[in-house]
Every structure is written in C-alpha cells, then in structure tokens.
Design a protein around this motif. Structure first.
Motif, PDB file in Angstrom:
ATOM      1  N   ALA A 199       0.834  -1.208   0.000  1.00 30.40           N
ATOM      2  CA  ALA A 199       0.000   0.000   0.000  1.00 30.40           C
ATOM      3  C   ALA A 199       0.864   1.251   0.000  1.00 30.40           C
ATOM      4  O   ALA A 199       1.735   1.421   0.855  1.00 30.40           O
ATOM      5  N   GLY A 200       0.628   2.117  -0.979  1.00 30.66           N
ATOM      6  CA  GLY A 200       1.326   3.378  -1.056  1.00 30.66           C
ATOM      7  C   GLY A 200       2.748   3.313  -1.567  1.00 30.66           C
ATOM      8  O   GLY A 200       3.412   4.348  -1.693  1.00 30.66           O
ATOM      9  N   LEU A 201       3.235   2.115  -1.891  1.00 29.89           N
ATOM     10  CA  LEU A 201       4.630   1.953  -2.301  1.00 29.89           C
ATOM     11  C   LEU A 201       4.805   1.746  -3.801  1.00 29.89           C
ATOM     12  O   LEU A 201       5.899   1.964  -4.323  1.00 29.89           O
ATOM     13  N   MET A 202       3.763   1.305  -4.487  1.00 26.61           N
ATOM     14  CA  MET A 202       3.857   1.045  -5.920  1.00 26.61           C
ATOM     15  C   MET A 202       2.450   1.066  -6.511  1.00 26.61           C
ATOM     16  O   MET A 202       1.467   1.052  -5.763  1.00 26.61           O
ATOM     17  N   PRO A 203       2.338   1.111  -7.836  1.00 28.42           N
ATOM     18  CA  PRO A 203       0.997   1.236  -8.436  1.00 28.42           C
ATOM     19  C   PRO A 203       0.068   0.075  -8.129  1.00 28.42           C
ATOM     20  O   PRO A 203      -1.146   0.243  -8.073  1.00 28.42           O
ATOM     21  N   ASN A 204       0.637  -1.130  -7.957  1.00 25.02           N
ATOM     22  CA  ASN A 204      -0.156  -2.330  -7.644  1.00 25.02           C
ATOM     23  C   ASN A 204      -1.110  -2.722  -8.766  1.00 25.02           C
ATOM     24  O   ASN A 204      -2.134  -3.372  -8.518  1.00 25.02           O
ATOM     25  N   ASN A 205      -0.793  -2.327  -9.998  1.00 23.85           N
ATOM     26  CA  ASN A 205      -1.593  -2.771 -11.133  1.00 23.85           C
ATOM     27  C   ASN A 205      -1.213  -4.188 -11.542  1.00 23.85           C
ATOM     28  O   ASN A 205      -0.079  -4.628 -11.345  1.00 23.85           O
ATOM     29  N   SER A 206      -2.163  -4.874 -12.134  1.00 19.59           N
ATOM     30  CA  SER A 206      -1.887  -6.105 -12.879  1.00 19.59           C
ATOM     31  C   SER A 206      -2.277  -5.856 -14.325  1.00 19.59           C
ATOM     32  O   SER A 206      -3.061  -4.945 -14.626  1.00 19.59           O
ATOM     33  N   PHE A 207      -1.736  -6.684 -15.212  1.00 23.17           N
ATOM     34  CA  PHE A 207      -2.012  -6.503 -16.635  1.00 23.17           C
ATOM     35  C   PHE A 207      -2.302  -7.829 -17.312  1.00 23.17           C
ATOM     36  O   PHE A 207      -1.753  -8.872 -16.932  1.00 23.17           O
ATOM     37  N   PHE A 208      -3.168  -7.760 -18.322  1.00 20.83           N
ATOM     38  CA  PHE A 208      -3.216  -8.833 -19.302  1.00 20.83           C
ATOM     39  C   PHE A 208      -2.191  -8.474 -20.370  1.00 20.83           C
ATOM     40  O   PHE A 208      -2.267  -7.416 -20.997  1.00 20.83           O
ATOM     41  N   VAL A 209      -1.223  -9.350 -20.521  1.00 17.00           N
ATOM     42  CA  VAL A 209      -0.086  -9.117 -21.402  1.00 17.00           C
ATOM     43  C   VAL A 209      -0.223 -10.032 -22.610  1.00 17.00           C
ATOM     44  O   VAL A 209      -0.650 -11.182 -22.491  1.00 17.00           O
ATOM     45  N   ALA A 210       0.137  -9.526 -23.771  1.00 17.77           N
ATOM     46  CA  ALA A 210       0.099 -10.323 -25.004  1.00 17.77           C
ATOM     47  C   ALA A 210       1.452 -10.218 -25.699  1.00 17.77           C
ATOM     48  O   ALA A 210       2.178  -9.233 -25.524  1.00 17.77           O
ATOM     49  N   ASN A 211       1.795 -11.252 -26.468  1.00 20.84           N
ATOM     50  CA  ASN A 211       3.017 -11.118 -27.261  1.00 20.84           C
ATOM     51  C   ASN A 211       2.698 -10.354 -28.547  1.00 20.84           C
ATOM     52  O   ASN A 211       1.541 -10.268 -28.977  1.00 20.84           O
ATOM     53  N   THR A 212       3.714  -9.766 -29.124  1.00 21.39           N
ATOM     54  CA  THR A 212       3.485  -8.870 -30.256  1.00 21.39           C
ATOM     55  C   THR A 212       2.949  -9.616 -31.473  1.00 21.39           C
ATOM     56  O   THR A 212       2.195  -9.039 -32.268  1.00 21.39           O
ATOM     57  N   GLU A 213       3.282 -10.900 -31.612  1.00 17.68           N
ATOM     58  CA  GLU A 213       2.748 -11.669 -32.740  1.00 17.68           C
ATOM     59  C   GLU A 213       1.238 -11.844 -32.606  1.00 17.68           C
ATOM     60  O   GLU A 213       0.487 -11.685 -33.577  1.00 17.68           O
ATOM     61  N   ALA A 214       0.789 -12.173 -31.402  1.00 15.56           N
ATOM     62  CA  ALA A 214      -0.652 -12.330 -31.180  1.00 15.56           C
ATOM     63  C   ALA A 214      -1.378 -11.006 -31.385  1.00 15.56           C
ATOM     64  O   ALA A 214      -2.484 -10.973 -31.943  1.00 15.56           O
ATOM     65  N   LEU A 215      -0.764  -9.905 -30.958  1.00 18.96           N
ATOM     66  CA  LEU A 215      -1.393  -8.600 -31.164  1.00 18.96           C
ATOM     67  C   LEU A 215      -1.534  -8.277 -32.646  1.00 18.96           C
ATOM     68  O   LEU A 215      -2.487  -7.599 -33.054  1.00 18.96           O
ATOM     69  N   ALA A 216      -0.617  -8.766 -33.443  1.00 21.84           N
ATOM     70  CA  ALA A 216      -0.681  -8.516 -34.881  1.00 21.84           C
ATOM     71  C   ALA A 216      -1.661  -9.444 -35.580  1.00 21.84           C
ATOM     72  O   ALA A 216      -2.373  -9.032 -36.503  1.00 21.84           O
TER      73      ALA A 216
END
Length: 309
Positions: A199-216
């Motif tokens: 708490a208060g030390l970092m954004p604490n976000n999570s992400f759905f991450v994709a590889n660049t090939e899948a994004l294309a």
C-alpha cells in the motif's frame, strides 16, 4: 538455496513443441486457475466464436517467458514482473489493466507462525524468499529504497512459490515476499503474519499481457477475450462468494483462502491509458536503480493502447 530454472525450462520447451496457433484459438496463460474460474463463474466463457486453451503457471516469470517465446497468446501478470520481463527484451506488451483492490494488500511480506519479526525494520540482515523480478521482489526493493528496511540489507533468496513456501515452513528463510493467493495461504492456512504490504509503495496494477505476434495476428480474438474477462470481473465484484467457491473447487484452495483472494483481487479491468503508463515509471526506475534492467527508451512501447472492443 538458489532457484533452479529446470522446471521452467522444461515447461517452456514442451510448450514450444505445441502445434502452430490456429487462427480460431486463443492460448491463455493463467496463474492458479483464477481467470478461468472467474469466467466460468460469470458465464462469459459461453458461446465463444473461438476456442480458449488454458495453460496453468505457478508464477508470472515462467508465464512471461512463454509469452515472449510465442508459446501462449496472452496471460495475466503483475506490473513488476511484466516490466522486468519487458526490460529484459521480451517481445510483449501490456494490453489491459486490472487496477488495484485492497489498498495494495495483495502483495505482502509474511513471516511464519511464532516468528519474533513483527515489522519490516526487523528484516535487516534476514533471509527473505521471493521470485526474481516478481511483485514480491519489487516490494522488497521499494522497502529498501524508502528505508523501511534499514541496513544491513536482507539476503534475498530467489525461489518459485512452492519452493518459497517450503523454505518458510521449515524456517530456512525468515520471511517470504509474495502475492495472492500465496499471502492468504500463508496467513490463513499457515497461521503466519503479514508484516508489510505494498500500500502506497507502488501502483499495484496487474495486466493482461500479449506477445506482439498475437497482437498482430489475433487482435480481434484478444479484444473479444478482454471484453469477456472485463464482464467477468464486473460480475465478480458483485458475486465474490460465488466466484470464491468455484475458485476453490477448480484450484484446491481452501474456501476461506479463496474468499480472501476474491476480496483482494476482484476489480474491473480496463484499457491501458497514458495515466496508467505514467504510474508505471517508478516500477521501471526501481528495477533500473537496483541494476536489474538496463533497457532504455519510451515506456509507452511496453503498452498496447489501440486495442478496441
């Protein structure tokens, strides 16, 4: 007590032998079955115009390795391990953000039952387990940078969660800097204690991450999947107990642990925005200052901001 990379290497090698991705299939990496359980509970996995193949990972580091190698299309990771992997040169981008819930309590340093340690300033010189590049590692770096853990610095032992839990249970380490569901497992099932959180030390976000090939090549499938997972999380905010029961059934987590996990993790995802990217500057700087990443350049290159519904 060094973390052995053999398990991750064997898993990644096996995945790389999978058939080439079909255009009507999305390969989704999960951690402890949480995303699959949530979509099933909400019913957003019904009537899919494509097939989802779920692949399970113990932690974000091997998940991101698989993403970078193109063995999976997308998966969930905390901002710390994602940016650590991006900083190492992996061809991945964060495409969808899950904002923090529980004021950062989903990442914490836990000590075993009976430990005399009750505050982070007592961790000086102690042995602390965490995953290299994980959000637990990031929490330790932030506590060191702010002086909450004074000199002498603790000895960080890099271990995967199963190894770290065993080391904590047998008191080969004094503490474990980890994340959910491992925090609740250690505290509720293991009767340990959380002595510091993010708490208060970092954004604490999570992400759905994709590889660049899948994004294309699979942008339409990814956009639909993120739309469905957003609806599932929205359902989960209103039905935490129902989600927790399915999570417990699918993963083997005790019911009380699953309920605690649901309370801390269920927030509604959204597209990445410039404000989200700016908030992550400090994460990259924390790793860079500690000598863990050297990659430079525009941080916006790590994010996909043009993925529409």
């Amino acid at each position: 007590m060094q973390a052995c990379p053999l398990l991750s290497t064997l898993l990644l090698s096996a995945m790389l032998c999978l058939p080439a991705h079909a255009e009507d299939e999305l390969i989704v990496a999960d951690q402890k079955g949480q995303q699959k359980a949530l979509m099933e509970a909400a019913g957003t996995d019904q009537n899919l115009p494509y097939h989802i193949r779920w692949v399970e990972f113990e932690a974000a580091a091997p998940l991101l390795q698989a993403l970078g190698a193109g063995a999976v299309d997308t998966g969930i990771a905390g901002d710390g391990p994602f940016l650590f992997a991006w900083g190492a040169g992996l061809h991945i981008k964060a495409a969808w953000v899950i904002p923090p819930r529980g004021a950062g309590q989903a990442t914490a340093i836990v000590v075993p039952e009976g430990s005399p340690i009750s505050a982070p300033d007592q961790l000086s010189g102690k042995r602390i387990a965490t995953g290299r590049g994980s959000i637990g590692h990031l929490l330790l770096l932030r506590l060191l940078a702010t002086g909450a853990i004074p000199a002498p610095a603790p000895h960080i032992v890099f271990l995967l969660p199963a190894q770290a839990k065993a080391a904590l249970d047998t008191k080969r380490v004094d503490a474990w800097s980890t994340w959910e569901p491992y925090v609740s497992l250690a505290v509720i099932s293991g009767h340990g204690h959380a002595i510091a959180d993010a708490a208060g030390l970092m954004p604490n976000n999570s992400f759905f991450v994709a590889n660049t090939e899948a994004l294309a090549q699979k942008k339409r499938l990814l956009a639909d999947f993120y739309r469905r997972i957003t609806a599932a999380y929205d359902w989960g905010t209103k039905h935490q107990v129902a989600y927790a029961h399915i999570l417990a059934r699918q993963t083997g987590l005790p019911d009380d642990v699953a309920i605690a996990v649901a309370q801390k993790l269920i927030a509604v995802p959204a597209p990445v925005t410039p404000d989200v990217i700016r908030a992550e500057d400090g994460v990259v700087e924390a790793y860079r200052s500690a000598g863990f990443i050297a990659r430079t350049g525009d941080l916006s290159d790590a994010f996909e901001q043009n993925l529409t519904h």
